[in-house]
Design an enzyme around this catalytic site. Structure first.
Site, PDB file in Angstrom:
ATOM      1  N   HIS A 174      63.483 117.931 -46.919  1.00 31.71           N
ATOM      2  CA  HIS A 174      63.427 117.773 -45.463  1.00 31.71           C
ATOM      3  C   HIS A 174      64.810 118.032 -44.869  1.00 31.71           C
ATOM      4  CE1 HIS A 174      59.602 115.109 -45.031  1.00 31.71           C
ATOM      5  NE2 HIS A 174      59.483 115.944 -46.063  1.00 31.71           N
ATOM      6  N   GLU A 211      66.583 116.422 -42.721  1.00 30.30           N
ATOM      7  CA  GLU A 211      67.458 115.249 -42.674  1.00 30.30           C
ATOM      8  C   GLU A 211      68.125 114.986 -44.024  1.00 30.30           C
ATOM      9  OE1 GLU A 211      63.786 114.085 -40.097  1.00 30.30           O
ATOM     10  OE2 GLU A 211      64.211 115.402 -41.796  1.00 30.30           O
ATOM     11  N   CYS A 227      60.270 111.118 -40.607  1.00 34.34           N
ATOM     12  CA  CYS A 227      59.174 110.492 -41.339  1.00 34.34           C
ATOM     13  C   CYS A 227      59.694 109.216 -42.017  1.00 34.34           C
ATOM     14  CB  CYS A 227      58.627 111.459 -42.383  1.00 34.34           C
ATOM     15  SG  CYS A 227      59.778 111.794 -43.741  1.00 34.34           S
ATOM     16  N   CYS A 232      62.606 109.924 -44.542  1.00 33.15           N
ATOM     17  CA  CYS A 232      63.886 110.250 -43.901  1.00 33.15           C
ATOM     18  C   CYS A 232      64.431 109.064 -43.109  1.00 33.15           C
ATOM     19  CB  CYS A 232      63.729 111.484 -43.023  1.00 33.15           C
ATOM     20  SG  CYS A 232      63.388 112.974 -44.001  1.00 33.15           S
TER      21      CYS A 232
END
Length: 155
Positions: free
Chosen positions: A53, A55, A83, A86
């Site tokens: 991801h 992040e 999410c 993260c």
């Protein structure tokens, strides 16, 4: 343009890069003392990795830049509400502030479904600002998924 908008513009540019590679367009920029110290965009499809991801990449780069896992004083700018994974990484890394674009009603964990960033039982809470360049972030995601649906219909 505010500093928050300027850094979010950088995150949006990263999200466009992700979209160009066929990834869900999410970009993230980590900033410390007014300087970008980490960037990332989604790479789950390219890397075939559920952890890839935006992040996570930005936090990893920020940790390396600071030489520490505690990211006190860091602001993370991300185009989409993080999410649960993260948001947990933000809490665990002690990020001071999160600025994000649009809400994620299906998986968001910083206000939509959960609020892990301000959970009182955690030993760290971070400041959160949402809605910075939200329209641009939301439109990019909408356009991406419309194109994806069109490709599937054309098959």
């Amino acid at each position: 343009m505010s500093l928050d908008e300027a850094f979010m513009q950088q995150a949006l540019a990263l999200a466009r890069e992700a979209a160009g590679l066929g990834e869900v367009p999410v970009g993230a920029v980590a900033v410390h003392d007014g300087k970008v110290i980490g960037v990332g965009f989604n790479r789950r499809e390219i890397d075939r990795n559920p952890l890839a991801h935006a992040e996570i990449f930005a936090l990893d780069a920020a940790s390396k830049a600071l030489g520490a896992w505690r990211l006190t004083g860091v602001t993370l700018y991300v185009t989409l509400e993080p999410c649960a994974m993260c948001a947990g990484a933000l809490v665990q890394s002690r990020v001071t502030r999160l600025v994000f674009g649009t809400m994620d009603p299906k998986a968001g964990a910083v206000g939509s479904l959960y609020n892990l960033a301000e959970e009182p039982r955690h030993n760290h809470r971070l400041q959160v600002m949402s809605g910075v360049l939200a329209d641009e972030s939301r439109q990019m995601l909408k356009d991406f998924f419309e194109r994806l649906r069109e490709k599937k219909r054309d098959k």
